[in-house]
Scaffold this active site. Structure first.
Site, short mmCIF file in Angstrom:
data_model
loop_
_atom_site.label_atom_id
_atom_site.label_comp_id
_atom_site.label_asym_id
_atom_site.label_seq_id
_atom_site.Cartn_x
_atom_site.Cartn_y
_atom_site.Cartn_z
N ASN A 290 37.19 36.67 31.04
CA ASN A 290 35.81 36.29 31.34
C ASN A 290 35.10 35.97 30.02
O ASN A 290 34.83 36.88 29.22
CB ASN A 290 35.13 37.46 32.06
CG ASN A 290 33.69 37.16 32.43
OD1 ASN A 290 33.11 36.18 31.97
ND2 ASN A 290 33.10 38.02 33.24
N CYS B 100 26.61 35.41 32.80
CA CYS B 100 27.57 34.31 32.83
C CYS B 100 26.99 33.05 33.46
O CYS B 100 27.64 32.01 33.49
CB CYS B 100 28.80 34.78 33.58
SG CYS B 100 29.35 36.39 32.97
N HIS C 172 32.49 30.08 37.77
CA HIS C 172 32.58 30.99 36.63
C HIS C 172 33.90 31.75 36.73
O HIS C 172 34.28 32.21 37.80
CB HIS C 172 31.39 31.94 36.66
CG HIS C 172 31.56 33.09 35.73
ND1 HIS C 172 31.90 32.93 34.42
CD2 HIS C 172 31.46 34.44 35.93
CE1 HIS C 172 32.00 34.11 33.84
NE2 HIS C 172 31.73 35.05 34.74
O1 UT7 Z 1 30.66 38.25 34.88
C1 UT7 Z 1 30.38 39.46 35.46
C2 UT7 Z 1 31.27 40.53 34.87
N1 UT7 Z 1 31.88 41.43 35.75
C3 UT7 Z 1 32.63 41.07 36.83
O2 UT7 Z 1 32.81 39.96 37.19
C4 UT7 Z 1 33.30 42.23 37.53
C5 UT7 Z 1 33.45 42.01 39.00
N2 UT7 Z 1 34.31 43.06 39.55
C6 UT7 Z 1 35.65 43.03 39.37
O3 UT7 Z 1 36.19 42.09 38.82
C7 UT7 Z 1 36.45 44.19 39.91
O4 UT7 Z 1 35.60 45.05 40.64
C8 UT7 Z 1 37.17 44.98 38.79
C9 UT7 Z 1 38.30 44.14 38.22
C10 UT7 Z 1 36.21 45.36 37.69
C11 UT7 Z 1 37.78 46.25 39.35
O5 UT7 Z 1 38.60 45.96 40.46
P1 UT7 Z 1 38.53 46.86 41.78
O6 UT7 Z 1 39.57 46.39 42.68
O7 UT7 Z 1 37.10 46.81 42.25
O8 UT7 Z 1 38.94 48.27 41.20
P2 UT7 Z 1 38.19 49.67 41.36
O9 UT7 Z 1 36.84 49.63 40.75
O10 UT7 Z 1 38.32 50.08 42.78
O11 UT7 Z 1 39.07 50.64 40.47
C12 UT7 Z 1 40.25 51.20 40.99
C13 UT7 Z 1 40.87 52.17 40.00
C14 UT7 Z 1 39.96 53.28 39.49
O12 UT7 Z 1 40.74 54.46 39.51
P3 UT7 Z 1 40.53 55.56 40.68
O13 UT7 Z 1 39.13 56.05 40.50
O14 UT7 Z 1 40.75 54.83 41.97
O15 UT7 Z 1 41.59 56.56 40.37
C15 UT7 Z 1 39.72 52.92 38.05
O16 UT7 Z 1 39.54 54.06 37.22
O17 UT7 Z 1 41.35 51.49 38.84
C16 UT7 Z 1 41.00 52.22 37.67
N3 UT7 Z 1 40.87 51.31 36.55
C17 UT7 Z 1 41.92 50.93 35.78
N4 UT7 Z 1 43.23 51.26 35.82
C18 UT7 Z 1 44.03 50.68 34.90
C19 UT7 Z 1 39.76 50.68 36.13
N5 UT7 Z 1 40.06 49.89 35.07
C20 UT7 Z 1 41.39 50.04 34.83
C21 UT7 Z 1 42.29 49.47 33.91
N6 UT7 Z 1 43.59 49.83 33.98
N7 UT7 Z 1 41.90 48.60 32.95
#
Ligand code: UT7
Length: 326
Positions: A283, A113, A253
């Protein structure tokens, strides 16, 4: 005379995919996506529309606004991680379709990005050495390349393109400072490890339900994005000897509202000074900064003569910032 941005244009394909639409395809919810990312909807390109088509639409707007013809361009740089073909690059396709003369055209690929902001710096130095007018585009067609079954990643992305024309300007418009950095040791935290020499695509791979295997360790990416984007912003301020109070708008970004809030916090600026449109587009990778810049200009969140600070972060890891008087 300085080297600045003559004009900007952007394009978002018409099809809108809301969070509610995603709930029909995967196990997710509007609440989860909104709370964790701030995203409410994103635009997806229809079948038959490819990466160069998105660039064309954004470039045509930028050319029209600068009162220029495609033949006035002396170079094309396309920043993208979702090129139309493996070879030749998307910039070559844009050169042909736009009807630009046989000028240098190349992609800045794989910078995630941060690509558009990096490309702005390259364009500035190319104008310094060669003169001319350079089309700099950021584009992604993520919907074609992402894994539609992986809820960890698919809900985050959107398609779109943004373009700017960089040239010597007679007005006060000027790219005052740029900065970019890379830490290649983090290549396994965010990326698409497929289709290159390490893992050429095979029939078995395509048949695997996890294809394409996008790697994203969300929390690590989040942490690094905040640190790098705020640091990069401070570096360009220092280079240009400008203080944050003099900046009219910060354009980070657009990956996640929480990342944007954390960057504002790290820079100790109120969120009102930071442009946010991630809720509408998700994004859009390399396209996110030029789309936001265009929208901010069109809606008069920023006016000619004012200072704007762009800062971006992506796979690699790569990061880049640019301080521009519009
Ligand atoms: O340009 C670069 C591209 N990437 C980024 O910028 C990503 C940067 N990171 C983020 O934006 C965040 O880390 C995320 C939005 C990807 C995730 O947020 P988080 O607060 O870090 O969530 P997490 O990884 O702690 O996930 C929590 C839970 C997990 O379940 P368990 O294991 O706690 O039961 C995931 O399986 O949320 C679950 N999960 C979802 N639930 C519903 C992951 N994706 C989804 C979803 N819907 N789409």
């Amino acid at each position: 005379m300085g080297i600045g941005i003559l004009s900007v244009g952007s394009y978002l394909p018409e099809r809108i995919m809301t969070n509610a639409d995603w709930t029909k395809l995967i196990e997710t919810s509007d609440e989860w996506i909104t709370e964790r990312t701030g995203i409410k909807k994103r635009h997806f390109a229809p079948e038959g529309v490819n990466t160069s088509d998105l660039v064309m639409r954004a470039a045509e707007k930028a050319l029209q606004r600068a009162n220029l013809h495609p033949q006035d361009l002396t170079e094309i740089i396309v920043a993208t991680d979702t090129p139309e073909l493996y070879t030749p690059d998307t910039a070559a396709l844009v050169q042909h379709k736009l009807g630009v003369n046989e000028v240098p055209a190349y992609d800045l690929a794989g910078s995630g990005c941060a690509g558009f902001v990096q490309a702005l710096a390259v364009a500035k130095s190319r104008v310094e050495s060669e003169g001319g007018k350079i089309l700099v585009a950021g584009v992604e067609l993520f919907s074609r390349m992402m894994n539609w079954k992986d809820r960890n990643t698919c809900v985050l992305f959107g398609d779109g393109a943004g373009a700017a024309i960089v040239a010597e300007t007679k007005s006060q418009s000027e790219i005052l400072a740029t900065y970019a950095g890379t830490d290649g040791s983090k290549a396994d935290i965010l990326g698409l490890e497929i289709g290159g020499t390490r893992r050429p695509i095979t029939a078995e791979m395509i048949a695997d339900p996890s294809y394409p295997p996008i790697v994203m360790k969300g929390k690590e990416v989040f942490r690094e994005a905040v640190v790098r984007m705020s640091q990069a912003a401070r570096v360009v301020l220092e280079k240009a000897q400008v203080s944050l109070e003099d900046i009219s708008l910060i354009i980070p970004h657009q990956a996640n509202l929480r990342i944007i809030e954390a960057v504002a916090n790290a820079l100790e600026v109120p969120l009102e000074k930071v442009y946010v449109n991630v809720q509408d587009y998700g994004n859009t990778g390399s396209a996110s900064v030029p789309i936001a810049l265009d929208e901010a200009l069109q809606t008069e969140h920023i006016r000619p003569g004012e200072l704007v600070l762009m800062t971006a972060f992506g796979a690699g890891f790569h990061w880049a910032a640019a301080l521009v008087r519009l």
